[in-house]
Write a protein that holds these residues in place. Structure first.
Motif, PDB file in Angstrom:
ATOM      1  N   UNK A  65       0.830  -1.201   0.000  1.00 21.91           N
ATOM      2  CA  UNK A  65       0.000   0.000   0.000  1.00 21.91           C
ATOM      3  C   UNK A  65       0.866   1.254   0.000  1.00 21.91           C
ATOM      4  N   UNK A  66       1.993   1.223   0.701  1.00 25.16           N
ATOM      5  CA  UNK A  66       2.885   2.385   0.684  1.00 25.16           C
ATOM      6  C   UNK A  66       3.371   2.673  -0.729  1.00 25.16           C
ATOM      7  N   UNK A  67       3.729   1.639  -1.472  1.00 26.44           N
ATOM      8  CA  UNK A  67       4.202   1.839  -2.843  1.00 26.44           C
ATOM      9  C   UNK A  67       3.107   2.448  -3.707  1.00 26.44           C
ATOM     10  N   UNK A  68       1.861   1.991  -3.501  1.00 29.04           N
ATOM     11  CA  UNK A  68       0.748   2.525  -4.299  1.00 29.04           C
ATOM     12  C   UNK A  68       0.509   3.998  -3.991  1.00 29.04           C
ATOM     13  N   UNK A  69       0.367   4.321  -2.707  1.00 27.79           N
ATOM     14  CA  UNK A  69       0.003   5.711  -2.372  1.00 27.79           C
ATOM     15  C   UNK A  69       1.136   6.682  -2.652  1.00 27.79           C
ATOM     16  N   UNK A  70       2.368   6.244  -2.469  1.00 26.84           N
ATOM     17  CA  UNK A  70       3.505   7.128  -2.780  1.00 26.84           C
ATOM     18  C   UNK A  70       3.587   7.362  -4.285  1.00 26.84           C
ATOM     19  N   UNK A  71       3.317   6.321  -5.072  1.00 28.66           N
ATOM     20  CA  UNK A  71       3.323   6.486  -6.522  1.00 28.66           C
ATOM     21  C   UNK A  71       2.246   7.451  -6.984  1.00 28.66           C
ATOM     22  N   UNK A  72       1.052   7.312  -6.418  1.00 32.05           N
ATOM     23  CA  UNK A  72      -0.037   8.220  -6.791  1.00 32.05           C
ATOM     24  C   UNK A  72       0.278   9.643  -6.328  1.00 32.05           C
ATOM     25  N   UNK A  73       0.827   9.778  -5.120  1.00 32.93           N
ATOM     26  CA  UNK A  73       1.181  11.100  -4.606  1.00 32.93           C
ATOM     27  C   UNK A  73       2.244  11.767  -5.462  1.00 32.93           C
ATOM     28  N   UNK A  74       3.105  10.964  -6.067  1.00 29.29           N
ATOM     29  CA  UNK A  74       4.109  11.534  -6.955  1.00 29.29           C
ATOM     30  C   UNK A  74       3.513  12.074  -8.233  1.00 29.29           C
ATOM     31  N   UNK A  75       2.344  11.528  -8.633  1.00 27.09           N
ATOM     32  CA  UNK A  75       1.726  11.942  -9.882  1.00 27.09           C
ATOM     33  C   UNK A  75       0.720  13.056  -9.708  1.00 27.09           C
ATOM     34  N   UNK A  76       0.050  13.108  -8.555  1.00 28.89           N
ATOM     35  CA  UNK A  76      -0.999  14.113  -8.357  1.00 28.89           C
ATOM     36  C   UNK A  76      -1.136  14.448  -6.879  1.00 28.89           C
ATOM     37  N   UNK A  77      -1.770  15.561  -6.596  1.00 29.84           N
ATOM     38  CA  UNK A  77      -1.851  16.037  -5.220  1.00 29.84           C
ATOM     39  C   UNK A  77      -3.200  15.781  -4.558  1.00 29.84           C
ATOM     40  N   UNK A  78      -4.186  15.308  -5.322  1.00 30.59           N
ATOM     41  CA  UNK A  78      -5.533  15.166  -4.775  1.00 30.59           C
ATOM     42  C   UNK A  78      -5.609  14.042  -3.738  1.00 30.59           C
ATOM     43  N   UNK A  79      -6.116  14.412  -2.560  1.00 29.96           N
ATOM     44  CA  UNK A  79      -6.283  13.410  -1.507  1.00 29.96           C
ATOM     45  C   UNK A  79      -7.255  12.310  -1.908  1.00 29.96           C
ATOM     46  N   UNK A  80      -8.287  12.705  -2.685  1.00 27.98           N
ATOM     47  CA  UNK A  80      -9.287  11.713  -3.087  1.00 27.98           C
ATOM     48  C   UNK A  80      -8.679  10.602  -3.914  1.00 27.98           C
TER      49      UNK A  80
END
Length: 242
Positions: free
Chosen positions: A40-55
Motif C-alpha cells: 500500500x505504501x508503494x501505491x500511495x507514494x506512486x499516486x502522490x508523486x503523480x498528483x496532489x488530490x487526496x481523493x
C-alpha cells in the motif's frame, strides 16, 4: 524421571505442544503485515508523486488495501487447504491401519524407536506404553511428525492473513493522508521504513535469525520500492498522462 516438582520448576519453559505452530502463525502474521505496509505504501507514494488530490490517493490506497487483503486471504486459503487436506488424509490412513493391523503397527513403532537409538527392549516398552496411552498420537508424532490438534483451519488462516495485511496497510495510508501535502511523502517514507525495521527485526527474532540483517534487508527493499514507485508517479505526472 522428572516429577511434579520438576514440572513446576520448568513450567515457564516452552515445552507445551503446538509451540512451533504458534510461532509459525506469529511469523506469518508479521510477514502479512510487512506485505501490507510495502504494497500500500508503494501505491500511495506512486499516486502522490503523480498528483496532489487526496481523493485519488485515498481511492488508490483503499483499493490496494482491499485487493491485497483479498488476494492474501485467497492465497492462504488455497495453500492451507491443500496442506490440511493432506494431513487429514494421513491421519485417517494411520487410524485405519491401527484398527486393521495393530500388531504390525506396534512392531513398526518399536522399530522407529530403535532407529532413534533405544535398545530393542526399551523401544518395545516405550512403544507399548505410548500405544496404550494414545496409539494414534504416538504414530503420528514419530512416523509423520503430525499432531492431530495442530491441523490448521484454512478459514482461520485466510482470516488471519487478511487481517495482518490490513493492519500493515493502514499505517502508510494514514501516513500519506494525515500530514500537510508538502510533508506527506517524506512522512510516509519515514513511517514505513521504521515500521519495516520493526517487522523485519521481529520476524528474525521469532525465526532465530539475525535481527539486524533482517531489518536492513526489509528496509532497503522497502526504500527501493517506495523510491521507484514515487519516481514513476512523478514521471507520469510530469508527462501529463495522468
Amino acid at each position: 524421571m522428572p516429577g511434579p516438582e520438576s514440572a513446576k520448576l520448568h513450567g515457564d519453559e516452552p515445552h507445551l505442544g503446538g509451540l512451533a505452530a504458534r510461532l509459525n502463525w506469529l511469523r506469518a502474521g508479521i510477514l502479512g503485515a510487512n506485505d501490507g505496509i510495502v504494497s500500500v505504501a508503494a501505491i500511495v507514494v506512486g499516486v502522490a508523486g503523480a498528483m496532489a488530490e487526496n481523493g485519488a490517493i485515498l481511492t488508490a490506497g483503499v483499493a490496494g488495501l482491499v485487493g491485497g487483503a483479498v488476494s492474501m486471504a485467497l492465497g492462504e486459503y488455497v495453500s492451507v487447504s491443500s496442506q490440511s487436506d493432506g494431513q487429514r488424509d494421513l491421519i485417517a490412513k494411520e487410524r485405519r491401519e491401527l484398527d486393521e493391523q495393530p500388531a504390525e503397527e506396534l512392531a513398526e513403532l518399536t522399530a522407529l524407536y530403535e532407529e532413534k537409538g533405544l535398545t530393542a527392549g526399551t523401544a518395545r516398552l516405550v512403544a507399548e506404553e505410548l500405544t496404550e496411552h494414545n496409539a494414534l498420537a504416538a504414530h503420528l508424532a514419530v512416523e509423520l511428525n503430525i499432531d492431530e490438534d495442530d491441523v490448521v483451519s484454512a478459514w482461520h488462516a485466510a482470516l488471519a492473513s487478511a487481517l495482518s495485511f490490513i493492519a500493515g496497510a493502514v499505517l502508510p495510508l494514514l501516513a500519506i493522508l494525515l500530514p500537510p501535502a508538502p510533508w506527506r511523502v517524506g512522512t510516509t517514507f519515514a513511517v514505513v521504513l521504521v515500521a519495516l525495521a520493526i517487522t523485519g527485526s521481529l520476524g528474525a527474532h521469532i525465526g532465530g535469525g539475525s535481527r539486524k540483517r533482517a531489518a536492513v534487508r526489509v528496509v532497503v527493499g522497502g526504500a527501493i520500492a517506495l523510491a521507484v514507485t514515487f519516481a514513476i508517479g512523478r514521471l507520469l505526472g510530469a508527462s501529463g498522462m495522468v
